[in-house]
Scaffold this active site. Structure first.
Site: not given
Length: 217
Positions: A79, A125
């Site tokens: 990746e 958040y």
């Protein structure tokens, strides 16, 4: 390499092992899934290909030079294009974390997930840690084609969902990236559990206030 750079690299290796184990032990990425990377003074550290985040060894982490060439340690994760696209798009980013966490991955597979913002602003958040999270079109894991897709989104967004794959977050440190990714996963869990319910989202004014007070970097 200076003594200070050596110390920073040693700390980065410890951080990858410590946080990788924490993520695995809590079931946030199964088997040999997920990968972490950290930007160094003279290159990058990556988790090795097919490695389990719960059983990493500091001296076997993959080290790449500033141009991305593998110079030591085990073979790096496939990746790499995903990580390097984030580093290119966000010069301030010092780490990238990619997991296959359950609820964020599920959200990335749902046909009605909003491609412009997969993570509805239901808690402060979520806005403060990850912000708007676009859905990046599917590419095969490790396909270099993901880089162009990330480069379109990452300059404005430190976090994305890879369609039918999972979340990716860049941060000013590995700890920052991991904590933000955990917030993304928890918010995804809430959204999945609340599907079909009448959810009260934060208003545009509330979101704007959070963005002013807690700008993402």
């Amino acid at each position: 390499m200076s003594c200070e750079a050596q110390a920073r690299e040693a700390q980065a290796r410890q951080d990858i092992v410590r946080l990788g184990k924490s993520l695995f032990d809590r079931g946030l990425t199964p088997g040999s899934s997920g990968n972490l990377s950290v930007r160094l003074d003279d290159g990058y550290l990556f988790t090795p290909t097919n490695s389990c985040l719960g059983f990493l060894q500091a001296d076997r982490l993959s080290k790449l030079d500033a141009k991305g060439a593998h110079i030591s340690g085990d073979k790096p994760t496939k990746e790499q294009p995903l990580h390097f696209a984030f580093y290119e798009a966000r010069p301030q980013a010092m780490a990238v974390a990619h997991l296959h966490s359950t609820y964020a991955t599920l959200l990335s597979c749902l046909a009605d997930t909003d491609p412009e913002n997969a993570l509805a602003p239901i808690t402060p958040y979520a806005v403060m840690r990850v912000g708007c999270v676009p859905l990046v079109p599917y590419t095969m894991p490790g396909d270099s084609a993901v880089a162009a897709l990330i480069l379109r989104k990452a300059p404005q967004h430190p976090a994305v969902l890879l369609a039918n794959h999972g979340p990716v977050v860049a941060g000013a440190s590995l700890e920052t990236a991991v904590f933000a990714l955990e917030e993304l996963e928890e918010t995804a869990r809430l959204l999945v559990l609340a599907r079909g319910m009448n959810i009260r989202q934060l208003t545009e004014e509330q979101v704007a206030g959070l963005q002013r007070s807690f700008p993402l970097r």
